[in-house]
Every structure is written in structure tokens, then in C-alpha cells.
Design an enzyme around this catalytic site. Sequence first.
Site, mmCIF file in Angstrom:
data_model
loop_
_atom_site.group_PDB
_atom_site.id
_atom_site.type_symbol
_atom_site.label_atom_id
_atom_site.label_comp_id
_atom_site.label_asym_id
_atom_site.label_seq_id
_atom_site.Cartn_x
_atom_site.Cartn_y
_atom_site.Cartn_z
ATOM 1 N N HIS A 227 -33.335 -33.097 27.308
ATOM 2 C CA HIS A 227 -34.510 -32.259 27.038
ATOM 3 C C HIS A 227 -35.295 -32.765 25.826
ATOM 4 C CE1 HIS A 227 -36.139 -27.959 27.891
ATOM 5 N NE2 HIS A 227 -37.118 -28.769 27.498
ATOM 6 N N GLU B 38 -28.378 -25.498 30.551
ATOM 7 C CA GLU B 38 -28.511 -26.476 29.472
ATOM 8 C C GLU B 38 -27.579 -26.085 28.332
ATOM 9 O OE1 GLU B 38 -32.438 -27.296 28.110
ATOM 10 O OE2 GLU B 38 -33.111 -28.017 30.055
ATOM 11 N N ARG C 60 -38.759 -27.537 34.130
ATOM 12 C CA ARG C 60 -37.705 -26.560 33.873
ATOM 13 C C ARG C 60 -36.554 -26.826 34.848
ATOM 14 N NH1 ARG C 60 -39.356 -25.876 29.491
ATOM 15 N NH2 ARG C 60 -40.139 -23.958 28.520
#
Length: 316
Positions: free
Chosen positions: A281, A263, A234
Site C-alpha cells: 500500500h 491489510e 481498494r
Amino acid sequence: MRVKVTTASFSRTAELREALAAAFPDVVFRPDAPGALDGEGLTAFLSDADAAIVGLDPITESTLDALPRLRAICKYGVGLDNVDLAACLRRGIFVGWTPGVNRRSVAELTLGAMLGLARNIIPSARALSTGQWKKDGGFQLSGRTVGILGLGHIGSDVATLLGAFGCRILVHDCLDKRAVCAANGWQVVGFEQLLADSELLTIHTPLTPQTDHLFNAQTLAAMRPGAILVNTARGPIVEQAALKAALMTGALGGAALDVYDPEPPTDLEFLALPTLLPTPHIGGNAHEAIVAMGMSAIEHLKAFAQGAPQPPLPTA
């Protein structure tokens, strides 16, 4: 039962769309989603849903207050830090979740990042694409000391894959992992030793108040000089400004990030650093993982529709 799917990768995958629609014909997909929904956008999309399949969308107390019709939430993915589990359970909302379903996808990306940085693959490729013949093959991953923070499903898989390279594996986890480490020849160490001894260090912990900005200026400075840091867990676990400084000064030899805070990331100077390997990601985004995560969410929805009890959750 009306089902809504917030995640684009689920919504774009034909076999998942077909499987979900076959089980729940009243379904709405969001195939062109640019990212996670939040706030009013999320509540507006889910306002008439009885059940939802969600990814990184934040399911908070206020979100649930605005969605009185919602009775089930099934997670597409393995991280539950974006779902207020206690608020769900207080309202009797079913939460479907399967741990470790994307472990190999994330573990393979982690291994690829280690190899990419150790062998100088990305900078070499970038230089050659502009006509520069720079022969710097970096160093071998084989035999190196690799630290693993968090020996859950993904961390364990990374350690297993590294067995082929004969690496010395150091492990730090908040739970007692002595038995599994002894069985595999891995070494349990304290956090300080993990930082000081790891030539490559990879993060596989959930985001909690204890891990939020765990890697900051102080802890990064305590890492072995020239070490490589990999984060596929994370984004907020690593303080981005501190990491940027450590890379720019050369205190760290390199870093690979698949997750960011926020993000998507916006600091283009940071993303362009030659010792940073950034990916958008994609750790759990291999096709096989997409299908596995999606099918898991569908099976949890079926269980809910059939009146199954709430499956075990990591916290409440």
C-alpha cells in the site's frame, strides 16, 4: 483545540509535524503506528480530541457515538470509504478532504507495476539474485490495449502517462466521460468489453457496495486470457481467492496489488506467486504525496478553526 493524528507516515514526516504543531500546539502524533486503528483502540486514542487527522481508520456511527468531543475530521489521503459521511454531517462534524491530491504518486506506481509485469522485471531480478541467468524480457507496453476502470483523478493521470507509450485506452466509468475521452482519443466501452479486450486492466474506483468484489471468479474468467490486472484502489474490489486461482491456473498472465483484503495480507502462498507483483500500500506514499496529503489536512483544519463552512463532499 486538541488535535490527534492517527497515521504513522504523517506523524513521521518532520515538515508535517512542524507545520501542524505551529498552527495547533496541542497536538498528539502516533509515529510508531503499525496500521490503522479501529474499535476501542481508535476511540481510546481520540477520546480527548477536538479534531483528528485520520488515514484508513474506520470512522463509523458507533465510533462517533463514543467521541462526543470530536468536532472535525480531516482526511490524510483521498479515499472516503472509511468515513461515514452521513453520520458526520448529522452530528455537525466538519469533514476536510481534497480529491486527487496524491494522483501522480498512485499513477506512477500503477505505470511501474504495468512495466514490471509486462517486461518480467521482478521474476528476472529474483532469479538472477539466486544466480539464475534467465533471459525472458516479456513484452513491450507500447501499443498495448489498456483498460481503465474509473476515470477520476488517478485514472485520468494514468491514461495521460500512457500516452507516451501509444497505448489504446479503453475507459469504463459510472459517470459520463464521453467528452474527456473524445478530447484525448480514449474509447468509452461497456464493462464487458473492458474485460474482454484489455491486455492490461487497472482499477481506479472507490470502494462502494457496487464495486465490492466486483472482480470475482465470474468477472475474472471474462477477462482476456493472459491479461494483467492492476489494483491500486481498494483491496475488497478484487476477491483475493478468485484472483489467486486465476493466477495459479494461468488464466491471467499476472497481477499487481498495492491494496488487500485484509491489510496487511496474510496468505504468504498468494504473495509468493511468481506472476503476482505485491507492494505494501505504497501508491500514495511517495514523499511528495505524503507532504501534499498532510498539508491538505492541515489547511482543512485551519479552515475549520476559522469557522469556514463544510467543503463539498462526494456523498452525504
